[in-house]
Design an enzyme around this catalytic site. Structure first.
Site, PDB file in Angstrom:
ATOM      1  N   THR A 338      34.148  20.129   7.336  1.00 37.81           N
ATOM      2  CA  THR A 338      33.747  19.822   5.958  1.00 37.81           C
ATOM      3  C   THR A 338      33.382  21.070   5.155  1.00 37.81           C
ATOM      4  OG1 THR A 338      31.555  19.357   6.850  1.00 37.81           O
ATOM      5  CG2 THR A 338      32.967  17.473   6.412  1.00 37.81           C
ATOM      6  N   SER A 364      26.323  23.709   0.310  1.00 39.38           N
ATOM      7  CA  SER A 364      27.598  23.281  -0.268  1.00 39.38           C
ATOM      8  C   SER A 364      28.468  24.524  -0.352  1.00 39.38           C
ATOM      9  CB  SER A 364      27.396  22.705  -1.668  1.00 39.38           C
ATOM     10  OG  SER A 364      28.646  22.530  -2.279  1.00 39.38           O
ATOM     11  N   ARG A 365      29.636  24.497   0.313  1.00 39.68           N
ATOM     12  CA  ARG A 365      30.463  25.705   0.340  1.00 39.68           C
ATOM     13  C   ARG A 365      31.273  25.866  -0.943  1.00 39.68           C
ATOM     14  NH1 ARG A 365      31.442  24.041   6.051  1.00 39.68           N
ATOM     15  NH2 ARG A 365      29.742  25.014   7.184  1.00 39.68           N
ATOM     16  N   VAL A 366      31.118  24.920  -1.861  1.00 39.23           N
ATOM     17  CA  VAL A 366      31.778  25.055  -3.167  1.00 39.23           C
ATOM     18  C   VAL A 366      30.789  25.664  -4.149  1.00 39.23           C
ATOM     19  CG1 VAL A 366      32.790  23.739  -5.063  1.00 39.23           C
ATOM     20  CG2 VAL A 366      33.380  23.186  -2.715  1.00 39.23           C
TER      21      VAL A 366
END
Length: 502
Positions: A338, A364-366
């Site tokens: 994810t 959150s990697r975004v």
């Protein structure tokens, strides 16, 4: 009446000329063993992997193991009427489910059959449940926010359309609540939602559907239900059916959100099916392809490129941990697939912090790409402040005297924790979240007693909605805080806190 032989012979000749022999070939095998939701079939030599096969008494199954001398099939119905020697027919179709707008507002099983008693589903299109995930060229970076309506998530762990964000934590500490609130918050956002319940209690799902109906969320939501009572094969295909239904919206320039609740039970169902099919077990008795099981599901979530219409499918998988073991087999697998995770901590939950999000372990990697500029402006330091507060909090327990700067930081941290608390089924529009976080981060609450913060927040939201609605409208339209909005918000906060303290 005279019968002419010539006429009879011409009629017979014409009929002989028009006579066609139609032959149909059906490949039929027979059951050699059946039980525990599994059937071994002999004689289906040309059957395809994942092909739907038909058993007697209206039971369908899917070919999963293609072996040299038999085919291992999983059954999507009761095996009590099936016995050794029964015929099994190929259908020639790979497993597929109905998709499209006909499913909106319905509760269906993983085969797309209705469970809500509202009549048959008149779907025009069918998608295969297993589809190859799109390549890199067909995608674009995640840059459009998917608002959850939860202050702690939208400000610090933002989710974008096309992202895959894992919700992870022990049982009964609010994982499903976050997913349900996110679905409730999509009202009027043009996002179609699919809630996939895997191995849940029937009573729990009944409550969820009731909540959706109460808040008007069934107008844009489909619920796929494979309860704890259903056979393992149905629980195994449930999330793939959900992904196929979501892909219909994604491929038709729309936006969809798919919640998989939860993938731990999905892995258990697949392990059961695999062991019964005599596939070799690996770590924790899971089969060797357990990672691929979830990666091929979650990779189907994507934000499509503009050439393909720019549609999106966002995935919110849920994974249950045992006694907070973040590093167990299935949790680490799904974390690595994810684009970030929201970790819920039991100690925070039982301490009254709800949603009980551990800001240090959640990511959150975004990141800021999935936030509007106004939220970035007010919540920039929030994550750091909270992480420092948690560290100081544990340190402060051992120290009797603290300097003024540390005390101020602890005091601010306590108030920010209070501000980020939120009741379930009450998602907030993003402009209201921004107003509340602005009130906290700009220091307006530093003199307000901690126990008064929850009441203050409710009154502040009513006050700004009635007297300064133009500010909320400005944030919603501009999606950024300019000088005029900043001055207006500051004046409104000062006026309100002054009257509240007075």
């Amino acid at each position: 009446m005279e019968v002419k032989a010539k006429e009879i012979s011409t009629i017979l000749k014409r009929q002989i000329e028009q006579f066609e022999v139609t032959t149909e070939f059906e490949e039929v095998g027979e059951i050699i063993q059946v039980g525990d939701g599994i059937a071994r079939v002999y004689g289906l030599e040309n059957v395809m992997s994942s092909e739907l096969v038909e058993f007697p008494h209206g039971v369908f199954g899917m070919a999963l193991n293609l072996e040299e001398d038999n085919v291992g099939c999983i059954l999507f119905g009761s095996e009590k009427y099936l016995k050794e020697g029964d015929p099994v027919k190929r259908t020639g179709k790979v497993m597929q489910v109905p998709v499209g707008e006909a499913l909106i507002g319905r509760v269906v099983n993983p085969l797309g059959q209705p469970l809500d008693g509202k009549g048959p589903i008149k779907a025009k299109e069918f998608y295969q449940i297993e589809r190859k995930a799109l390549g890199v060229v067909a995608r674009q970076p995640v840059k459009e926010p998917l608002q959850t309506g939860i202050k702690a998530i939208d400000s610090m762990i933002p989710i974008g359309r096309g992202q895959r964000e894992l919700i992870i934590g022990d049982r009964q500490i609010g994982k499903s609540t976050i997913a349900i609130d996110t679905i409730l918050n999509q009202k009027g956002q043009n996002v179609y939602c699919i809630y996939v319940a895997i191995g849940q209690k029937g009573s729990t799902i009944s409550k969820v559907v009731q909540t959706f109906e109460q808040y008007g969320a069934m107008e844009y939501t489909t619920v796929i239900l494979s309860s704890a009572n259903d056979p393992a094969p149905l629980q195994y295909i449930a999330p793939y059916s959900g992904a196929a239904m979501g892909e219909y919206y994604r491929d038709n320039k729309m936006h969809a959100l798919c919640v998989y609740d939860d993938l731990s039970k999905h892995a258990w169902a697949y392990r059961q099916v695999s062991l019964l099919l005599r596939r070799p077990p690996g770590r924790e008795a899971y089969p060797g392809d357990i990672f691929y099981l979830h990666s091929r599901l979650l990779e189907r979530a994507a934000k499509l490129s503009d050439e393909l219409g720019g549609g999106s499918l966002t995935a919110l998988p849920i994974v249950e941990t045992q006694a907070g073991d973040f590093s167990a087999y299935i949790p680490t697998n799904v974390i690595s697939i994810t684009d970030g995770q929201i970790y819920l901590e039991p100690s925070l939950f039982y301490g009254g912090v709800r949603p009980s999000i551990n800001v240090g372990l959640s990511v959150s990697r975004v990141g800021g790409n999935a936030q509007i500029k106004a939220m970035k402006q007010v919540a920039g330091k929030l994550r750091l402040d909270l992480a420092q507060y948690r560290e100081l909090e544990s340190f402060a327990k051992f120290s009797s005297e603290l300097d003024k700067a540390t005390q101020a930081q602890l005091s601010r941290g306590q108030r920010m924790v209070e501000i980020l608390k939120q009741d379930q089924n009450k998602p907030l529009p993003v402009e209201k979240q921004i107003a509340v976080i602005f009130l906290g981060t700009q220091g307006f609450l530093d003199q307000v007693p901690v126990q008064e913060i929850q009441r203050l927040e409710q009154e502040f939201l009513q006050y700004i909605e009635t007297k300064h609605s133009h500010l909320l409208k400005g944030i919603a339209e501009k999606k950024a805080i300019d000088e005029n909005l900043q001055a207006g918000l500051t004046a409104a906060c000062q006026e309100f806190v002054g009257s509240f303290s007075g």
